[in-house]
Design an enzyme around this catalytic site. Structure first.
Site, PDB file in Angstrom:
ATOM      1  N   TYR A  33       0.835  -1.195   0.000  1.00 18.00           N
ATOM      2  CA  TYR A  33       0.000   0.000   0.000  1.00 18.00           C
ATOM      3  C   TYR A  33       0.870   1.243   0.000  1.00 18.00           C
ATOM      4  O   TYR A  33       2.097   1.158   0.160  1.00 18.00           O
ATOM      5  CB  TYR A  33      -0.966   0.010   1.188  1.00 18.00           C
ATOM      6  CG  TYR A  33      -0.365   0.304   2.546  1.00 18.00           C
ATOM      7  CD1 TYR A  33       0.529  -0.562   3.149  1.00 18.00           C
ATOM      8  CD2 TYR A  33      -0.709   1.474   3.222  1.00 18.00           C
ATOM      9  CE1 TYR A  33       1.067  -0.284   4.399  1.00 18.00           C
ATOM     10  CE2 TYR A  33      -0.183   1.759   4.471  1.00 18.00           C
ATOM     11  CZ  TYR A  33       0.707   0.881   5.057  1.00 18.00           C
ATOM     12  OH  TYR A  33       1.233   1.170   6.284  1.00 18.00           O
ATOM     13  N   LYS A 149       6.530  -1.801   2.075  1.00 16.68           N
ATOM     14  CA  LYS A 149       5.297  -1.261   2.645  1.00 16.68           C
ATOM     15  C   LYS A 149       4.171  -2.259   2.397  1.00 16.68           C
ATOM     16  O   LYS A 149       3.250  -2.035   1.620  1.00 16.68           O
ATOM     17  CB  LYS A 149       4.981   0.118   2.047  1.00 16.68           C
ATOM     18  CG  LYS A 149       4.045   0.909   2.931  1.00 16.68           C
ATOM     19  CD  LYS A 149       4.108   2.375   2.621  1.00 16.68           C
ATOM     20  CE  LYS A 149       3.022   3.154   3.338  1.00 16.68           C
ATOM     21  NZ  LYS A 149       3.111   3.076   4.803  1.00 16.68           N
ATOM     22  N   GLU A 182      11.366   1.820  14.956  1.00 19.95           N
ATOM     23  CA  GLU A 182      10.469   2.848  14.405  1.00 19.95           C
ATOM     24  C   GLU A 182       9.126   2.701  15.097  1.00 19.95           C
ATOM     25  O   GLU A 182       8.942   1.825  15.945  1.00 19.95           O
ATOM     26  CB  GLU A 182      10.330   2.682  12.886  1.00 19.95           C
ATOM     27  CG  GLU A 182       9.676   1.374  12.487  1.00 19.95           C
ATOM     28  CD  GLU A 182       9.460   1.218  10.986  1.00 19.95           C
ATOM     29  OE1 GLU A 182       9.216   2.219  10.313  1.00 19.95           O
ATOM     30  OE2 GLU A 182       9.536   0.057  10.517  1.00 19.95           O
TER      31      GLU A 182
HETATM   32  N1  PMP Z   1       7.109   3.433   9.462  1.00 21.01           N
HETATM   33  C1  PMP Z   1       5.958   2.743   9.309  1.00 21.01           C
HETATM   34  C2  PMP Z   1       5.874   1.334   9.843  1.00 21.01           C
HETATM   35  C3  PMP Z   1       4.849   3.343   8.672  1.00 21.01           C
HETATM   36  O1  PMP Z   1       3.704   2.661   8.499  1.00 21.01           O
HETATM   37  C4  PMP Z   1       4.955   4.699   8.239  1.00 21.01           C
HETATM   38  C5  PMP Z   1       3.755   5.398   7.643  1.00 21.01           C
HETATM   39  N2  PMP Z   1       3.603   5.165   6.288  1.00 21.01           N
HETATM   40  C6  PMP Z   1       6.178   5.373   8.393  1.00 21.01           C
HETATM   41  C7  PMP Z   1       7.233   4.697   9.008  1.00 21.01           C
HETATM   42  C8  PMP Z   1       6.381   6.784   7.890  1.00 21.01           C
HETATM   43  O2  PMP Z   1       6.474   6.767   6.498  1.00 21.01           O
HETATM   44  P1  PMP Z   1       6.002   8.024   5.602  1.00 21.01           P
HETATM   45  O3  PMP Z   1       6.760   9.202   6.120  1.00 21.01           O
HETATM   46  O4  PMP Z   1       6.403   7.660   4.228  1.00 21.01           O
HETATM   47  O5  PMP Z   1       4.525   8.154   5.779  1.00 21.01           O
END
Ligand code: PMP
Length: 287
Positions: A33, A149, A182
């Site tokens: 996604y 993702k 994270e």
């Molecule tokens: N880590 C995870 C596990 C996430 O789901 C997200 C959100 N998409 C992020 C980091 C941050 O990524 P982004 O800045 O591309 O939204």
């Protein structure tokens, strides 16, 4: 007018939108996604999110279901039909519908593609950012490919529920060595006791956040440095500031970790400034 979803070539009322029970996304999480923040109806940080979309698909040996140009038009049409100015647009792409068999279908089937649009109350999110949020920590139980993702988000969902039950906004995964990887849906940062910005490096098993990447450029423009070095929950509590980044949260100050205050227990000046800079940049470059 109600919400409209896009499912496999058609715009349908949100309540009636569905995919087949044998969709490989549903059966196996064989899907990826992507998410874009919307400012004034436009896609923020668009190029970065498109690049990660192609990369995630490539890691699962899937093509982009249509050209990026066509996809951009469909995403924008979904946003327009929902009349959303500030919000999020979600895209899920699965390998498609096929009789249940773990291995990929021998003859490729048509990929499934779903788009949903949701509204965000930016006044409420600014009020939330002004107060800051708490995070809780949780053991890193996800798999070895968190850089993709993928929609296999069960560990993330369980972690987020743990956060909610503790009255926190986010959960930070902690690996076997005791370092934060994270958040369940964000990247994690601190401003350490020496005043250095720190976040986990992307060789680690984390998602390469697009917001994280763009923020790095903004930080460099400010003449500041980022130390891509792991930190522990204890270091976060002893830090001057902490914050999370993502398309959903943008840059959001963190004021407690596992119920204990970070710094003075209120949003720090650097996180607050970086939030403003990121939003300015996102608005100026949205397409
Ligand atoms: N880590 C995870 C596990 C996430 O789901 C997200 C959100 N998409 C992020 C980091 C941050 O990524 P982004 O800045 O591309 O939204």
């Amino acid at each position: 007018m109600g919400r409209i979803a896009y499912v496999n070539g058609r715009f349908v009322p949100h309540g009636e939108a569905s995919v087949h029970i044998e969709d490989r996304g549903y059966q196996f999480g064989d899907a990826i996604y992507e998410v874009w923040a919307l400012f004034d109806g436009k896609l923020a940080d668009a190029a970065g999110h498109f690049a990660r979309l192609e990369r995630s698909l490539g890691e699962l040996s899937m093509p982009l279901p249509m050209s990026q140009r066509a996809l951009t038009l469909v995403l924008k049409e979904a946003v327009r039909r929902n009349r959303v100015r500030d919000g999020m647009v979600y895209l899920q792409v699965s390998r498609g519908v096929a009789p249940r068999d773990h291995a990929f279908p021998k003859e490729p089937v048509r990929q499934s593609m779903v788009i949903t649009v949701s509204q965000v109350d930016r006044t409420a999110s600014e009020a939330r950012a002004a107060k800051g949020v708490g995070v809780v920590t949780t053991p890193e139980t996800r798999w070895g490919r968190c850089d993709i993702k993928t929609v296999g988000l069960l560990p993330n969902a369980l972690a987020k529920q743990k956060a909610r039950e503790a009255g926190a906004a986010e959960a930070w995964f902690v690996d076997d060595l005791g370092f934060v990887t994270e958040g369940a849906s964000s990247n994690a940062w601190i401003v350490d006791r020496e005043g250095r910005l720190r976040t986990r490096d992307t060789n680690a098993n984390i998602l390469r956040g697009i917001t994280r990447r763009t923020l790095m450029d903004l930080i460099a423009n400010e003449g500041l440095q980022v130390d891509e070095r792991p930190f522990t929950p204890d270091e976060a509590r002893q830090a001057r500031e902490a914050f999370i980044t993502g398309a959903g949260t943008l840059v959001l100050p963190v004021v407690s970790v596992d119920g204990k205050p970070v710094g003075e227990g209120k949003p720090g000046p650097l996180a607050t400034k970086l939030r403003r800079l990121y939003i300015e940049r996102a608005k100026a470059t949205a397409i």
